[in-house]
Design a protein around this motif. Structure first.
Motif, PDB file in Angstrom:
ATOM      1  N   MET A   1       0.851  -1.190   0.000  1.00  0.00           N
ATOM      2  CA  MET A   1       0.000   0.000   0.000  1.00  0.00           C
ATOM      3  C   MET A   1       0.884   1.236   0.000  1.00  0.00           C
ATOM      4  O   MET A   1       1.923   1.267   0.611  1.00  0.00           O
ATOM      5  N   GLY A  34     -10.498   5.272   7.988  1.00  0.00           N
ATOM      6  CA  GLY A  34     -10.503   5.546   6.554  1.00  0.00           C
ATOM      7  C   GLY A  34     -10.471   4.234   5.808  1.00  0.00           C
ATOM      8  O   GLY A  34     -10.484   3.165   6.413  1.00  0.00           O
ATOM      9  N   PRO A  35     -10.398   4.301   4.494  1.00  0.00           N
ATOM     10  CA  PRO A  35     -10.407   3.050   3.724  1.00  0.00           C
ATOM     11  C   PRO A  35      -9.173   2.193   3.971  1.00  0.00           C
ATOM     12  O   PRO A  35      -9.222   0.976   3.844  1.00  0.00           O
ATOM     13  N   ALA A  36      -8.061   2.880   4.326  1.00  0.00           N
ATOM     14  CA  ALA A  36      -6.804   2.130   4.412  1.00  0.00           C
ATOM     15  C   ALA A  36      -6.250   2.032   5.818  1.00  0.00           C
ATOM     16  O   ALA A  36      -5.338   1.257   6.062  1.00  0.00           O
ATOM     17  N   ASN A  37      -6.737   2.837   6.718  1.00  0.00           N
ATOM     18  CA  ASN A  37      -6.164   2.793   8.064  1.00  0.00           C
ATOM     19  C   ASN A  37      -7.034   3.576   9.046  1.00  0.00           C
ATOM     20  O   ASN A  37      -8.009   4.223   8.641  1.00  0.00           O
ATOM     21  N   PHE A  38      -6.674   3.492  10.310  1.00  0.00           N
ATOM     22  CA  PHE A  38      -7.232   4.378  11.329  1.00  0.00           C
ATOM     23  C   PHE A  38      -6.318   5.608  11.408  1.00  0.00           C
ATOM     24  O   PHE A  38      -5.101   5.473  11.295  1.00  0.00           O
ATOM     25  N   ILE A  56      -0.387   0.933   8.057  1.00  0.00           N
ATOM     26  CA  ILE A  56      -1.588   0.149   8.369  1.00  0.00           C
ATOM     27  C   ILE A  56      -1.428  -0.663   9.661  1.00  0.00           C
ATOM     28  O   ILE A  56      -2.344  -0.736  10.491  1.00  0.00           O
ATOM     29  N   THR A  57      -0.244  -1.256   9.846  1.00  0.00           N
ATOM     30  CA  THR A  57      -0.042  -2.091  11.032  1.00  0.00           C
ATOM     31  C   THR A  57      -0.066  -1.253  12.301  1.00  0.00           C
ATOM     32  O   THR A  57      -0.697  -1.620  13.291  1.00  0.00           O
ATOM     33  N   GLN A  60      -3.451  -0.039  13.583  1.00  0.00           N
ATOM     34  CA  GLN A  60      -4.374  -0.977  14.245  1.00  0.00           C
ATOM     35  C   GLN A  60      -4.471  -0.715  15.747  1.00  0.00           C
ATOM     36  O   GLN A  60      -5.452  -1.083  16.391  1.00  0.00           O
TER      37      GLN A  60
ATOM     38  N   ILE B 372       2.535 -12.720  13.360  1.00  0.00           N
ATOM     39  CA  ILE B 372       2.339 -12.201  11.997  1.00  0.00           C
ATOM     40  C   ILE B 372       3.086 -13.149  11.042  1.00  0.00           C
ATOM     41  O   ILE B 372       4.264 -13.420  11.200  1.00  0.00           O
ATOM     42  N   PHE B 386       1.826  -9.110  16.403  1.00  0.00           N
ATOM     43  CA  PHE B 386       0.920  -7.968  16.548  1.00  0.00           C
ATOM     44  C   PHE B 386       0.405  -8.016  17.980  1.00  0.00           C
ATOM     45  O   PHE B 386      -0.101  -9.033  18.433  1.00  0.00           O
ATOM     46  N   ILE B 407     -11.249  -3.324   9.726  1.00  0.00           N
ATOM     47  CA  ILE B 407      -9.889  -3.817   9.439  1.00  0.00           C
ATOM     48  C   ILE B 407      -9.930  -4.757   8.229  1.00  0.00           C
ATOM     49  O   ILE B 407      -9.018  -4.763   7.396  1.00  0.00           O
ATOM     50  N   MET B 410      -9.612  -2.952   5.122  1.00  0.00           N
ATOM     51  CA  MET B 410      -8.244  -2.468   4.897  1.00  0.00           C
ATOM     52  C   MET B 410      -7.402  -3.534   4.209  1.00  0.00           C
ATOM     53  O   MET B 410      -6.451  -3.225   3.480  1.00  0.00           O
ATOM     54  N   THR B 414      -4.328  -3.188   0.383  1.00  0.00           N
ATOM     55  CA  THR B 414      -2.876  -3.366   0.289  1.00  0.00           C
ATOM     56  C   THR B 414      -2.528  -4.660  -0.423  1.00  0.00           C
ATOM     57  O   THR B 414      -3.250  -5.655  -0.312  1.00  0.00           O
ATOM     58  N   TYR B 418       3.615  -8.152   3.885  1.00  0.00           N
ATOM     59  CA  TYR B 418       3.736  -7.925   5.330  1.00  0.00           C
ATOM     60  C   TYR B 418       2.482  -7.240   5.865  1.00  0.00           C
ATOM     61  O   TYR B 418       1.930  -7.628   6.893  1.00  0.00           O
ATOM     62  N   GLU B 419       2.013  -6.219   5.151  1.00  0.00           N
ATOM     63  CA  GLU B 419       0.827  -5.494   5.630  1.00  0.00           C
ATOM     64  C   GLU B 419      -0.386  -6.412   5.645  1.00  0.00           C
ATOM     65  O   GLU B 419      -1.207  -6.353   6.557  1.00  0.00           O
ATOM     66  N   SER B 422       0.035  -8.718   8.698  1.00  0.00           N
ATOM     67  CA  SER B 422      -0.163  -8.049   9.994  1.00  0.00           C
ATOM     68  C   SER B 422      -1.634  -7.671  10.170  1.00  0.00           C
ATOM     69  O   SER B 422      -2.154  -7.698  11.282  1.00  0.00           O
ATOM     70  N   THR B 423      -2.303  -7.345   9.082  1.00  0.00           N
ATOM     71  CA  THR B 423      -3.730  -7.030   9.170  1.00  0.00           C
ATOM     72  C   THR B 423      -4.519  -8.269   9.563  1.00  0.00           C
ATOM     73  O   THR B 423      -5.461  -8.218  10.374  1.00  0.00           O
ATOM     74  N   ALA B 426      -4.100  -8.735  13.165  1.00  0.00           N
ATOM     75  CA  ALA B 426      -4.931  -7.778  13.907  1.00  0.00           C
ATOM     76  C   ALA B 426      -6.369  -8.290  13.992  1.00  0.00           C
ATOM     77  O   ALA B 426      -7.034  -8.186  15.026  1.00  0.00           O
TER      78      ALA B 426
END
Lengths: 119, 500
Positions: A1, A34-38, A56-57, A60, B372, B386, B407, B410, B414, B418-419, B422-423, B426
């Motif tokens: 992203m 938002g669409p991609a993150n807080f 993004i991580t 969270q 993760i 995480f 989440i 989200m 991406t 990694y993202e 990790s998501t 989460a």
């Protein structure tokens, strides 16, 4: 992203005088999704609204506080013009009860200076 | 006065170098309401707004300084006409012009006195006493001492200091240590709320004497008949800082816990302070510690400790009473025990209900860790876990389903491995939070409304300042007797070397 684009720091902007220093800031605002993150929104819906985005991580950590007022300590170690910025690290976040006598008691306070990272 | 105390005072006075110079730095008067034009009643209307609650102690100090040989600087108040008049009439001969207590002036004064010490203008054997006479906030994690109110802004929250311009007493650390190291008779007198936190300066400056108007977990009080007013009135020829403190403390009638940095006080505080703390709290909607105490001290473990502490407190009272048997002015702790028993019963009713509701558990923390991975990345040493660290209160007020849904969206934003990993971690963490929340509510069905219930029960006590004040009056007699029992003839204690 892709991270949201950083705006360049323009010293003549009135906000620049607030954010010439990189460092840890105590931030009072509200968490929005938002669409991609807080993200943390400071001075929401005002002319001095600021948005702090996070990877993004990292973002969270804000999930639990969605749509709530918070006080957070964040690391702003990249140039930030006070409108939209990116922070790599949330040091801490806690709920905040807005002061009913002063609901607009939101903002930034620099608590620890650090060297700015070169972009 | 007993023989021991008399001996100490005589020795202190005769040991004092009569050629020593006396210096005093006086700051305060901050955090009080300003006048608002058009206000016809209340704290912002004249004449109420033309003075501060700190004025009476200042007048007592000014009267004593006129009769003594002290070189002083004053930064006090700012914007209250009668308070400013006190500076003109009662502090007429400062070494620098009297001023308002602003952050800049505060820093300037510290720099000034530091320079004087380094230049030899204040030297070994001289006295340097700092008087802090203003509002003070509770301790914070980033301060060794605490924050106090400077001029500019009225304090609206007497716990956090919100509303006022705050300065940090940590800034005195360097000056206090320097004076202590240079053999100067250094005293710091903090008369603000929560001032017991200023005792931490003693660790840096073992040759300094620290006096505070209350403990770190209690309010202090200001006005004509308070500890601070009495203490400053006692700064007369013939007194040491210790004797002035003891005389002021025994006569104090407020639910505060004045402290001094002598060995005797340290022993008493270690034995008694935490055990008597809850019984000096009272309900007052404008300045309330009791409600928070009720909500945060009702877990099984804390309730068990509370019973144990209460028995130990009674044991201390009984021991002192037994030692006083047969003496003419023997200590009698029966009234103190009666008052404590009665107030404990009132508090216990609320604490037991809070325990049943689970109110005390809301500050408990849950830590949820999810791995993760696996994922491909070029990043060196990528995070492998995480972690969520949330209080029960945060979990109970969160909406896990909504958070998981957000989440999950989200995840589609991406492509980075990694993202994505990790998501996903989460999401798993939040699924566990959801289960924990369900378990909490199942075990404590009323936990979501517990805080409000306890607040309501505490409010029903009404303003019980008098209850806490009656205990405080007896506590002062108890402390005084304990202090005399422990009092040593250590003439080198810094609090016995500062004389007036």
């Amino acid at each position: 992203m892709k991270y949201l684009a950083l705006l360049l720091l323009f010293p003549t902007l009135s906000f620049a005088s607030m954010f010439t220093d990189c460092g840890e800031y105590t931030v009072k605002g509200v968490v929005r999704v938002g669409p991609a993150n807080f993200a943390i929104i400071v001075n929401e819906k005002t002319q001095s609204e600021s948005i702090i985005n996070f990877p993004i991580t990292e973002s969270q950590k804000l999930g639990a506080y969605m749509d709530r007022s918070i006080t957070a300590v964040v690391l702003l170690d990249k140039a930030f013009n006070g409108t939209v910025g990116l922070s790599e690290k949330i040091v801490s976040v806690t709920s905040r009860i807005p002061d009913p006598l002063n609901p607009k008691d939101t903002g930034f306070i620099l608590t620890k200076k650090v060297d700015c990272k070169k972009i | 006065m007993n023989i021991k105390a008399l001996t100490l005072i005589i020795f202190s006075l005769t040991s004092t170098n009569i050629l020593a110079a006396n210096h005093m730095m006086i700051i305060g008067g901050g955090g009080e309401p300003a006048c608002v034009e058009g206000a016809t009643s209340g704290k912002n209307a004249r004449p109420n707004c033309e003075k501060t609650i700190f004025d009476a102690p200042m007048q007592n100090l000014g009267a004593n300084l006129k009769n003594g040989n002290w070189n002083y600087q004053v930064a006090y108040n700012g914007g209250h006409a009668q308070s400013e008049q006190i500076l003109r009439t009662d502090f007429p001969n400062p070494t620098k012009t009297n001023s308002a207590f602003t952050p800049d002036r505060y820093n300037q004064m510290i720099a000034d006195y530091t320079a004087k010490i380094l230049a030899g203008e204040i030297k070994s054997g001289d006295h340097l006493v700092i008087i802090i006479n203003t509002h003070g906030a509770e301790e914070t994690p980033d301060s060794k001492t605490h924050l106090i109110a400077a001029s500019g802004g009225a304090m609206t929250n007497f716990n956090t200091g919100k509303g006022s311009t705050l300065v940090n007493l940590d800034a005195l650390a360097g000056l206090t240590k320097l004076a202590s190291d240079m053999g100067i008779n250094m005293g710091v007198v903090d008369l603000s709320c929560h001032s017991g936190k200023t005792m931490s300066l003693k660790k840096l400056a073992p040759n300094a004497c620290i006096v505070t108007s209350t403990g770190p977990k209690h309010y202090g009080f200001s006005g004509p008949s308070t500890f601070g007013a009495s203490l400053l009135k006692n700064f007369k020829a013939g007194e040491t800082l210790e004797s002035a403190f003891l005389k002021a403390r025994i006569n104090d009638r407020d639910p505060a816990y004045p402290m001094i940095s002598t060995d005797e006080n340290e022993q008493i505080v270690a034995e008694i302070y935490s055990k008597i703390t809850p019984y000096l709290y009272y309900y007052d909607p404008e300045a309330d510690k009791l409600t928070k105490f009720m909500n945060e001290n009702s877990s099984d473990m804390i309730m068990c400790k509370r019973e144990h502490d209460f028995k130990k407190l009674f044991s201390s009272i009984n021991q002192l009473q037994a030692a006083a048997n047969g003496k003419k002015t023997g200590f009698n702790g029966e009234e103190l025990k009666r008052l404590l028993t009665s107030y404990k019963a009132t508090q216990d009713q609320i604490l037991q209900e809070a325990n049943r509701l689970g109110a005390g558990l809301t500050t408990k923390k849950e830590i949820i860790v999810k791995k993760i991975g696996p994922y491909k990345t070029n990043v060196k040493n990528p995070p492998t876990e995480f972690k969520l660290e949330l209080s029960w209160e945060t979990i109970l007020s969160s909406k896990p389903d909504e958070i998981i849904a957000n989440i999950s969206k989200m995840l589609n934003q991406t492509k980075d491995p990694y993202e994505k990993a990790s998501t996903l971690a989460a999401i798993e963490a939040w699924k566990e939070v959801k289960i924990k929340k369900q378990q909490m509510v199942s075990t404590y069905p009323e936990i979501l409304t517990a805080k409000a219930t306890i607040e309501s029960m505490t409010k029903q006590i009404g303003n019980n300042f008098d209850t806490a004040a009656k205990i405080a009056i007896q506590e002062k007699k108890f402390y005084d007797e304990l202090y005399k029992e422990k009092q040593s003839l250590n003439f080198n204690d810094p609090c016995r070397k500062i004389t007036f």
